[in-house]
Design a protein around this motif. Structure first.
Motif, short mmCIF file in Angstrom:
data_model
loop_
_atom_site.label_atom_id
_atom_site.label_comp_id
_atom_site.label_asym_id
_atom_site.label_seq_id
_atom_site.Cartn_x
_atom_site.Cartn_y
_atom_site.Cartn_z
N THR A 16 4.75 7.46 -1.58
CA THR A 16 3.50 7.20 -2.28
C THR A 16 2.63 6.28 -1.43
O THR A 16 3.08 5.21 -1.00
N GLU A 28 -6.60 5.10 -4.90
CA GLU A 28 -6.04 6.39 -5.28
C GLU A 28 -4.65 6.56 -4.66
O GLU A 28 -4.43 6.22 -3.50
N ASP A 29 -3.71 7.06 -5.46
CA ASP A 29 -2.34 7.29 -4.99
C ASP A 29 -2.20 8.71 -4.43
O ASP A 29 -2.62 9.68 -5.06
N VAL A 53 0.74 11.16 -3.34
CA VAL A 53 2.19 11.30 -3.53
C VAL A 53 2.69 12.53 -2.79
O VAL A 53 2.13 13.63 -2.94
N SER A 73 0.80 -1.23 0.00
CA SER A 73 0.00 0.00 0.00
C SER A 73 0.83 1.28 0.00
O SER A 73 0.26 2.37 -0.12
N ASN A 74 2.15 1.20 0.15
CA ASN A 74 2.95 2.41 0.13
C ASN A 74 4.40 2.08 -0.20
O ASN A 74 4.85 0.94 -0.04
N ASN A 75 5.10 3.09 -0.67
CA ASN A 75 6.53 2.96 -0.93
C ASN A 75 7.18 4.33 -0.78
O ASN A 75 6.49 5.36 -0.86
N THR A 96 -1.25 4.41 -1.22
CA THR A 96 -2.42 4.00 -1.99
C THR A 96 -3.60 3.78 -1.04
O THR A 96 -3.51 2.98 -0.10
#
Length: 411
Positions: free
Chosen positions: A201, A207-208, A210, A168-170, A203
């Motif tokens: 980022t 929807e992302d 950023v 879900s994220n990075n 999610t």
């Protein structure tokens, strides 16, 4: 009954301590060095016993180090005799440079420790396996002054980054820097360029979201030595920062500094008073809380700071104050104190903390901050103060010897 038990315990501790102190005829040394490889020293230095406290030692090896112009360190080792060796006290000095590996540094440190202990081994009548090697006349070469092709300049290029994530994220982080400096007795010049970017980022519901923070900066400083107590300098920087709302900023500030002690004593003690006064230019990404899109201001600052490092421990602290001259209510006052003190045998007390009152955040953007910006820390937030405090102590008792090294399981 309780008094009898306490008396027996005291007699037991005294007998154990006495038996430890008479364990052998090796020199008992206390290695007081924050930058040394203690494990390497214990594994490679014989004819000694390392002890856990300076009060238990025959020789206190007190290290004082400072960064030098080549990027290495200048070392002063004080060999302080205790007990029957208290009339033996002297100092050895040496330097390392940035081209030396950690292994090179610890080998050189060990050689100077051995050299300094020879006099104590002689006084202790324990020269077992001790030898001194010097070059024979036919192999001895004259030392010649080498011409430095770089004329004291030292350059450094660096880069680092990390990347991590889950479903879900990075996030990613990248930093690149370039620096140059030249340090002599009369002049200290430095130049540094830095670029950094942090991207995250997230999610949520397909929807992302950023978040990107980046900064660029160029810092230049030039400091001139006037005499043993006075220095003056010029400090300038220019850059951008999305986090701090700067589309472009630059600073140019001359400065004057006075050291109440001689600069040559700075490794052990110093007390400095400095003053800076200069121009501050800000171009903002978003209109500031004062309704400004860009502004040119005059700012000055004072700093009183000092440090002491002796056998009993070290103390350092400072008080600083900065202020914009167009509106003196826009100011910043900060305090810092750090200390590590040996109170008595085996007992050490440490404290550190800082407190800053911030009334000069003129760069904050106008308007409300969104929840996403708050959680992702995309913008600097208004805060009237910030602080940090750490207090602790340690007490060590038991066997006075700690020369054995066992690295198994890193415990």
């Amino acid at each position: 009954m309780l008094k009898s038990a306490l008396l027996l315990l005291a007699l037991f501790i005294s007998s154990v301590t006495f038996s430890q102190e008479d364990l052998n005829n090796d020199l008992k040394i206390f290695l007081d060095c924050n930058v040394c490889d203690h494990t390497y020293m214990k594994q490679n230095l014989g004819n000694v016993q390392f002890v856990r406290d300076q009060g238990l030692s025959d020789v206190h090896l007190f290290f004082v180090t400072q960064r030098n112009g080549s990027g290495g360190r200048s070392y002063d080792i004080e060999f302080i005799g205790k007990n029957e060796f208290e009339n033996i006290n002297y100092k050895l000095s040496f330097s390392t440079d940035s081209n030396m590996t950690r292994d090179d540094v610890r080998k050189r440190t060990l050689e100077y420790i051995k050299l300094g202990l020879v006099r104590f081994w002689i006084a202790n009548d324990n020269m077992t396996n001790v030898s001194v090697s010097v070059p024979s006349p036919e192999n001895e070469t004259e030392e010649k002054d080498e011409i430095d092709p770089w004329n004291y300049w030292v350059f450094r290029v660096g880069a680092n980054g990390y990347f991590n994530g889950q479903e879900s994220n990075n996030s990613s982080n990248l930093n690149i820097n370039l620096s140059a400096r030249r340090v002599t007795e009369k002049n200290k010049f430095s130049f540094r360029v830095n670029f950094g970017e942090n991207k995250s980022t997230f999610t949520f519901d397909g929807e992302d979201i950023v978040a990107i923070n980046n900064n660029k900066s160029l810092n230049v400083s030039d400091v001139i030595s006037i005499n043993d107590h006075w220095s003056y300098g010029l400090f300038g920087n220019i850059g951008t920062s999305t986090y701090s709302n700067y589309d472009l900023f630059w600073r140019l500030r001359p400065a004057l500094e006075y050291n109440f002690f001689k600069y040559e004593e700075s490794a052990k003690k110093q007390l400095i008073l400095s003053y800076r006064n200069g121009l501050v230019s800000n171009n903002y990404i978003e209109r500031s809380v004062f309704g400004e899109e860009k502004e040119l201001l005059v700012q000055h600052s004072f700093l009183l700071g000092g440090s002491v490092r002796q056998e009993w421990g070290n103390i350092n602290g400072e008080a600083s104050f900065s202020q914009y001259l167009h509106d003196t209510t826009l100011n910043n006052l900060g305090f810092f104190l750090g200390a590590n003190i040996r109170v008595f045998k085996g007992f050490n007390f440490n404290v550190s903390g800082n407190y800053r009152i911030t009334r000069d955040q003129i760069n904050l953007p106008a308007g409300d901050i969104s929840l996403e910006e708050l959680l992702l820390q995309q913008q600097q937030l208004q805060s009237g103060y910030n602080y940090f405090v750490s207090i602790g102590f340690s007490y060590q008792f038991g066997s006075i010897y700690n020369s054995i090294v066992n690295p198994r399981f890193n415990f």
